[in-house]
Design an enzyme around this catalytic site. Structure first.
Site, mmCIF file in Angstrom:
data_model
loop_
_atom_site.group_PDB
_atom_site.id
_atom_site.type_symbol
_atom_site.label_atom_id
_atom_site.label_comp_id
_atom_site.label_asym_id
_atom_site.label_seq_id
_atom_site.Cartn_x
_atom_site.Cartn_y
_atom_site.Cartn_z
ATOM 1 N N SER A 253 0.838 -1.188 0.000
ATOM 2 C CA SER A 253 0.000 0.000 0.000
ATOM 3 C C SER A 253 0.873 1.239 0.000
ATOM 4 C CB SER A 253 -0.882 0.015 1.247
ATOM 5 O OG SER A 253 -0.053 0.202 2.376
ATOM 6 N N LYS A 254 0.302 2.302 -0.537
ATOM 7 C CA LYS A 254 1.127 3.501 -0.687
ATOM 8 C C LYS A 254 1.418 4.173 0.654
ATOM 9 C CE LYS A 254 -2.670 6.483 -2.102
ATOM 10 N NZ LYS A 254 -3.364 7.030 -3.249
ATOM 11 N N ARG A 255 0.709 3.752 1.685
ATOM 12 C CA ARG A 255 1.026 4.241 3.027
ATOM 13 C C ARG A 255 2.448 3.854 3.404
ATOM 14 N NH1 ARG A 255 -4.139 5.388 6.083
ATOM 15 N NH2 ARG A 255 -4.565 7.107 4.670
ATOM 16 N N LYS A 256 2.842 2.646 2.980
ATOM 17 C CA LYS A 256 4.126 2.109 3.437
ATOM 18 C C LYS A 256 5.186 2.056 2.349
ATOM 19 C CE LYS A 256 2.055 -0.395 7.179
ATOM 20 N NZ LYS A 256 1.265 -1.579 7.454
ATOM 21 N N ASN A 257 4.776 2.063 1.134
ATOM 22 C CA ASN A 257 5.702 1.900 0.019
ATOM 23 C C ASN A 257 5.144 2.687 -1.153
ATOM 24 O OD1 ASN A 257 8.056 0.285 -0.313
ATOM 25 N ND2 ASN A 257 6.886 -1.503 0.297
#
Ligand code: GLU
Length: 493
Positions: A253-257
């Protein structure tokens, strides 16, 4: 023997996702290895979220990686149109066929009624699903209500008991109980199809023989299988690919990567290394070598070598592999690659007007503007000390702005400013309260060129990445804050 035909069927909503490239790559390899064809179809039936910009970005990103398709909206082909929004009449026809055969029915239930049924089912601890209210209306009543122009959807009938056996190329036979399936809407009130109907109809009409798709679609496979049976069509071979994961094993997910392919392009990764890395997601060469080209992957491709343990998409590992590729380039290729990346006339012409007035010699350009040629900028935490705002407020302002910018599609100075403005106004602050924070996060410096121009030139990927990094540097966002701030965000115009 029929030719193998595979496809990628992205929905053009948002940034081009690495997951799309990963699934495209495996479909491409599978097709090429069997001397078949790989095509691209745009699934844009969600008219609110689909955009032409996003569609174009998907083409550009896949081409950048070296993924080519033999048929698609942009290249044409014998099975077009390849954009679902242009195939409305086709779905109408097939939906009508299902209704006629008694496999689907018009449903006139209002949203209020459906909400009420759902609430009652939840209350009774049942799985919420359509209760069949309109399933047995008389033909005469249906005709009359249709003639009166009453809003309706078309739903498919599904068995209520027993299991559906999903034959998966990787897992063998997967049994999914029918009572988990809802009477899926096939045609919406607006007359447009949902994914299920459009996907099955198109895969059939486009002669797709093998469907490799992400495993997030496995739970709904019975509905697709049933549709093939209702139509009396052979279904393609199905293959549910393991999902990409963050290093902590959660779904990528773009939250983490960063998940946008364009991010990796802007960061200066080599497309061939990126493609190589995607090829290592759940798959390995028979000799386990880490570095290989697309042609080598095709040559040795074997779908049975896909392992189901969730492949980890790890920036560090990708960087390492990219380094391997970098070092094996000739010096000429390396220089040409760098030039294409950011040392090109186009990019310099964007930067020059903002630098010219601030230097006395050319030799001052690099110290002033080095952040234009960087990925992250590692600012000093002291740069975020604020006269007026507490440390918590600083993180809050930055996170809210980041969220606004993540949703921004038109990446230009004015709308970018608008995002920042909307956040500060809502918090009863001034633009000048937020700008020094943006400045520090984006340039990593205490002074340089105008940060709004810099953001426009750097583009969405690097801008968002740097904001995210700055927020992390300042301690990140707790779960509780995340919840509270998301509520705030919803209230910002
Ligand atoms: N449009 C779907 C998506 O965006 C396609 C899924 C499939 O391959 O069937 O993921």
């Amino acid at each position: 023997m029929t030719t193998v035909r595979t496809r990628i069927a992205p929905s053009p909503t948002g940034d081009p996702h690495v997951g799309t490239a990963y699934i495209a790559l495996f479909n491409l390899c599978f097709a090429r290895q069997h001397g078949g064809e790989f095509i691209l179809r745009i699934e844009d039936t969600d008219q609110v979220r689909s955009t032409r910009e996003s569609e174009q970005q998907i083409y550009d990103a896949l081409r950048w990686l070296g993924i080519e398709w033999s048929e698609g909206p942009d290249v044409g082909g014998p099975h077009g149109p390849y954009r679902q929004s242009e195939r409305g009449h086709i779905y109408q026809k097939y939906s009508a066929e299902l209704v006629e055969k008694g496999h689907a029915f018009h449903c006139f239930c209002s949203a209020e009624r459906l909400d009420k049924v759902r609430a009652e089912q939840m209350e009774a601890k049942q799985t919420p699903r359509y209760d069949g209210h309109c399933m047995n209306l008389s033909a005469a009543e249906v005709q009359q209500r249709l003639a009166a122009g009453e809003p309706n959807v078309v739903r498919m009938k599904v068995p209520t008991n027993g299991v559906c056996v999903v034959p998966d190329m990787l897992r063998g036979e997967v049994e999914i109980p029918w009572d988990r399936m809802d009477m899926q809407v096939l045609m919406k009130t607006d007359g447009l199809p949902t994914y299920f109907l459009a996907n099955v109809v198109d895969d059939h009409l486009m002669g797709i023989t093998h469907v490799l798709r992400g495993e997030e679609w496995l739970p709904s496979a019975p509905k697709l299988i049933l549709l093939y049976e209702y139509f009396g069509w052979d279904k393609p071979q199905l293959c549910y690919m393991p999902l990409l994961r963050n290093p902590d094993k959660s779904k990528l997910s773009k939250r983490k990567n960063p998940t946008s392919i364009t991010f990796y392009e802007r960061m200066g990764f080599l497309p061939q290394a990126m493609l190589n890395y995607l090829g290592r997601m759940g798959w390995s060469m028979p000799d386990e070598r880490e570095k290989f080209s697309l042609d080598e992957m095709v040559e040795h491709f074997d779908i049975n070598r896909v392992s189901l343990g969730g492949p980890i998409f790890d920036l560090e590992k990708l960087s390492w592999l990219n380094g391997q590729w970098m070092r094996e380039l000739s010096v000429e290729e390396f220089a040409a690659g760098a030039q294409k990346w950011a040392f090109n006339n186009d990019y310099l012409m964007q930067i020059a007007p903002h630098v010219q007035g601030r230097v006395e010699t050319f030799s001052q350009i690099a110290p002033l503007a080095s952040f234009f040629f960087a990925g992250g900028v590692a600012p000093d935490a002291a740069l975020f000390a604020h006269k007026k705002l507490s440390a918590d407020q600083v993180r809050q302002v930055m996170q809210l702005i980041l969220w606004k910018l993540e949703a921004l599609r038109q990446w230009e100075k004015e709308p970018i400013t608008g995002c920042i403005q909307a956040v500060v106004e809502h918090l009863e602050l001034k633009l000048r309260d937020a700008m020094p924070l943006m400045f520090a996060a984006i340039t990593g410096q205490a002074s340089s060129v105008s940060v709004l121009d810099a953001m426009e030139i750097l583009g969405p990927d690097l801008t968002r990445f740097r904001l995210r990094q700055a927020i992390e540097l300042l301690g990140g966002v707790s779960k509780k804050e995340n919840k509270e701030w998301e509520k705030l965000l919803a209230a910002i115009a």
